[in-house]
Design a protein around this motif. Structure first.
Motif, PDB file in Angstrom:
ATOM      1  N   THR A  28       0.874  -1.314   0.040  1.00  0.00           N
ATOM      2  CA  THR A  28      -0.023  -0.032   0.035  1.00  0.00           C
ATOM      3  C   THR A  28       0.759   1.447   0.048  1.00  0.00           C
ATOM      4  O   THR A  28       0.687   2.269  -0.851  1.00  0.00           O
ATOM      5  CB  THR A  28      -0.877   0.339   1.089  1.00  0.00           C
ATOM      6  N   VAL A  29       1.797   1.344   0.793  1.00  0.00           N
ATOM      7  CA  VAL A  29       2.785   2.541   0.888  1.00  0.00           C
ATOM      8  C   VAL A  29       3.549   2.580  -0.498  1.00  0.00           C
ATOM      9  O   VAL A  29       3.593   3.752  -0.948  1.00  0.00           O
ATOM     10  CB  VAL A  29       3.791   2.168   2.205  1.00  0.00           C
ATOM     11  N   LEU A  30       4.220   1.588  -0.863  1.00  0.00           N
ATOM     12  CA  LEU A  30       5.067   1.655  -2.281  1.00  0.00           C
ATOM     13  C   LEU A  30       3.875   1.957  -3.387  1.00  0.00           C
ATOM     14  O   LEU A  30       4.354   2.835  -4.163  1.00  0.00           O
ATOM     15  CB  LEU A  30       5.471   0.300  -2.525  1.00  0.00           C
ATOM     16  N   LYS A  31       2.754   1.634  -3.282  1.00  0.00           N
ATOM     17  CA  LYS A  31       1.794   2.021  -4.357  1.00  0.00           C
ATOM     18  C   LYS A  31       1.608   3.373  -4.434  1.00  0.00           C
ATOM     19  O   LYS A  31       1.597   4.102  -5.607  1.00  0.00           O
ATOM     20  CB  LYS A  31       0.588   1.019  -4.332  1.00  0.00           C
ATOM     21  N   GLN A  32       1.419   3.958  -3.057  1.00  0.00           N
ATOM     22  CA  GLN A  32       1.111   5.480  -3.031  1.00  0.00           C
ATOM     23  C   GLN A  32       2.599   6.291  -3.538  1.00  0.00           C
ATOM     24  O   GLN A  32       2.155   7.235  -4.162  1.00  0.00           O
ATOM     25  CB  GLN A  32       0.980   5.861  -1.562  1.00  0.00           C
ATOM     26  N   GLN A  33       3.585   5.863  -3.060  1.00  0.00           N
ATOM     27  CA  GLN A  33       4.762   6.552  -3.509  1.00  0.00           C
ATOM     28  C   GLN A  33       5.118   6.380  -4.920  1.00  0.00           C
ATOM     29  O   GLN A  33       5.169   7.542  -5.647  1.00  0.00           O
ATOM     30  CB  GLN A  33       5.889   5.835  -2.825  1.00  0.00           C
ATOM     31  N   TYR A  34       4.857   5.407  -5.504  1.00  0.00           N
ATOM     32  CA  TYR A  34       4.984   4.999  -6.993  1.00  0.00           C
ATOM     33  C   TYR A  34       3.936   5.938  -7.749  1.00  0.00           C
ATOM     34  O   TYR A  34       4.173   6.695  -8.605  1.00  0.00           O
ATOM     35  CB  TYR A  34       4.749   3.531  -7.398  1.00  0.00           C
ATOM     36  N   GLU A  35       2.546   6.209  -7.452  1.00  0.00           N
ATOM     37  CA  GLU A  35       1.516   6.973  -7.972  1.00  0.00           C
ATOM     38  C   GLU A  35       1.775   8.257  -7.881  1.00  0.00           C
ATOM     39  O   GLU A  35       1.967   9.529  -8.911  1.00  0.00           O
ATOM     40  CB  GLU A  35       0.318   6.571  -7.427  1.00  0.00           C
ATOM     41  N   ALA A  36       2.816   8.723  -6.838  1.00  0.00           N
ATOM     42  CA  ALA A  36       3.156   9.940  -6.548  1.00  0.00           C
ATOM     43  C   ALA A  36       4.242  10.482  -7.553  1.00  0.00           C
ATOM     44  O   ALA A  36       4.052  11.510  -7.985  1.00  0.00           O
ATOM     45  CB  ALA A  36       3.505  10.413  -4.947  1.00  0.00           C
ATOM     46  N   GLU A  37       5.296   9.601  -7.483  1.00  0.00           N
ATOM     47  CA  GLU A  37       6.152   9.987  -8.268  1.00  0.00           C
ATOM     48  C   GLU A  37       5.718   9.986  -9.985  1.00  0.00           C
ATOM     49  O   GLU A  37       6.053  10.789 -10.664  1.00  0.00           O
ATOM     50  CB  GLU A  37       7.356   8.588  -8.229  1.00  0.00           C
ATOM     51  N   VAL A  38       4.707   8.982 -10.256  1.00  0.00           N
ATOM     52  CA  VAL A  38       4.330   8.950 -11.684  1.00  0.00           C
ATOM     53  C   VAL A  38       3.678  10.367 -11.922  1.00  0.00           C
ATOM     54  O   VAL A  38       3.683  11.039 -12.842  1.00  0.00           O
ATOM     55  CB  VAL A  38       3.412   7.837 -12.091  1.00  0.00           C
ATOM     56  N   ASN A  39       2.692  10.617 -10.814  1.00  0.00           N
ATOM     57  CA  ASN A  39       2.000  11.895 -11.010  1.00  0.00           C
ATOM     58  C   ASN A  39       2.946  13.236 -11.199  1.00  0.00           C
ATOM     59  O   ASN A  39       2.771  14.374 -11.795  1.00  0.00           O
ATOM     60  CB  ASN A  39       0.935  12.268  -9.936  1.00  0.00           C
ATOM     61  N   ASP A  40       3.920  13.032 -10.346  1.00  0.00           N
ATOM     62  CA  ASP A  40       4.846  14.231 -10.402  1.00  0.00           C
ATOM     63  C   ASP A  40       5.556  14.494 -11.624  1.00  0.00           C
ATOM     64  O   ASP A  40       5.805  15.543 -12.044  1.00  0.00           O
ATOM     65  CB  ASP A  40       6.170  14.094  -9.156  1.00  0.00           C
ATOM     66  N   ILE A  41       6.043  13.328 -12.277  1.00  0.00           N
ATOM     67  CA  ILE A  41       6.734  13.112 -13.615  1.00  0.00           C
ATOM     68  C   ILE A  41       5.609  13.656 -14.661  1.00  0.00           C
ATOM     69  O   ILE A  41       5.956  14.480 -15.522  1.00  0.00           O
ATOM     70  CB  ILE A  41       7.075  11.818 -13.950  1.00  0.00           C
ATOM     71  N   LEU A  42       4.454  13.195 -14.707  1.00  0.00           N
ATOM     72  CA  LEU A  42       3.452  13.567 -15.559  1.00  0.00           C
ATOM     73  C   LEU A  42       2.987  15.210 -15.373  1.00  0.00           C
ATOM     74  O   LEU A  42       2.799  15.667 -16.624  1.00  0.00           O
ATOM     75  CB  LEU A  42       2.022  12.750 -15.398  1.00  0.00           C
ATOM     76  N   GLY A  43       3.167  15.371 -14.095  1.00  0.00           N
ATOM     77  CA  GLY A  43       2.761  16.944 -13.890  1.00  0.00           C
ATOM     78  C   GLY A  43       3.845  17.873 -14.839  1.00  0.00           C
ATOM     79  O   GLY A  43       3.548  18.857 -15.138  1.00  0.00           O
ATOM     80  N   LYS A  44       5.173  17.548 -14.328  1.00  0.00           N
ATOM     81  CA  LYS A  44       6.310  18.125 -14.910  1.00  0.00           C
ATOM     82  C   LYS A  44       6.214  18.358 -16.489  1.00  0.00           C
ATOM     83  O   LYS A  44       6.279  19.326 -17.276  1.00  0.00           O
ATOM     84  CB  LYS A  44       7.453  17.896 -14.403  1.00  0.00           C
ATOM     85  N   ASN A  45       5.763  17.185 -16.976  1.00  0.00           N
ATOM     86  CA  ASN A  45       6.036  16.851 -18.582  1.00  0.00           C
ATOM     87  C   ASN A  45       4.643  17.734 -18.957  1.00  0.00           C
ATOM     88  O   ASN A  45       4.821  18.395 -20.295  1.00  0.00           O
ATOM     89  CB  ASN A  45       5.901  15.395 -18.719  1.00  0.00           C
TER      90      ASN A  45
END
Length: 199
Positions: free
Chosen positions: A171-188
């Protein structure tokens, strides 16, 4: 002594090739040791006469895209597409998918991991599950679906014994992973919007 740019490029390419070969040797040793450990456990807990007599091929070919497990001319065997099992960036969270029909299953589904060997472990266990499935068919004289109940039962036992208990909190890793993906997508996306606005 100074490197010319050509010499420097050749040196860099040779160093990268050496690093790739070192990584290949490391993953191959890990895979062989892990397969042996799983095979020994299967012999003590499920089928005493089971062994991968049909082969345990670790295929590093770029053409090899899928791993396989089943029953071959010489018996149960596996063929692992090794390049697909490498962790892209050690220490970063990686999403490892399973087949869509059971990817969300908490026992046999996909995983989130930072461990560089977990994708390889999962793939080996998946394919040994198929080797066991077809071995069982030979012993018991019946057939079933490739990812049906018989395979799922074998795979679940293998996952519980060799992988699931050592995974970080999913659960924790999924949240961290999704936050990283959203951060990357947000920047792009912000870069794309700026480019579009300037046109």
């Amino acid at each position: 002594y100074c490197f010319t740019s050509t010499c420097l490029l050749i040196h860099i390419k040779l160093m990268r090739k050496k690093m790739k070969l070192t990584e290949q040797v490391e993953y191959t040793k890990f895979a062989n040791d892990f397969i042996g450990e799983v095979e020994t456990w299967v012999q003590s807990e499920i089928y005493p006469k089971f062994f991968l007599s049909g082969g345990r091929k670790l295929d590093w070919s770029k053409k090899r895209r899928c791993s396989r497990g089943g029953y071959y001319a010489d018996g149960p065997g596996i063929n692992i597409a090794m390049l697909g099992c490498l962790h892209k960036a050690e220490g970063e969270i990686q999403r490892v998918y399973e087949y869509k029909s059971f990817d969300s299953d908490s026992f046999i589904g996909g995983i989130y991991t930072r461990d560089k060997y977990d994708k390889l472990r999962l793939t080996i266990l998946h394919e040994i599950g198929h080797a066991l499935q077809y071995y069982s068919y030979r012993l018991n004289g019946f057939r079933g679906k490739p990812h049906g109940t018989v395979w799922k039962n074998f795979y679940r036992r293998l996952r519980e014994q060799f992988l699931n208990h050592q995974l970080e909190d999913q659960t924790v890793l999924k949240q961290q992973y999704e936050a990283e993906v959203n951060d990357i997508l947000g920047k792009n996306n912000s870069i794309l919007y700026k480019r579009a606005a300037s046109i």
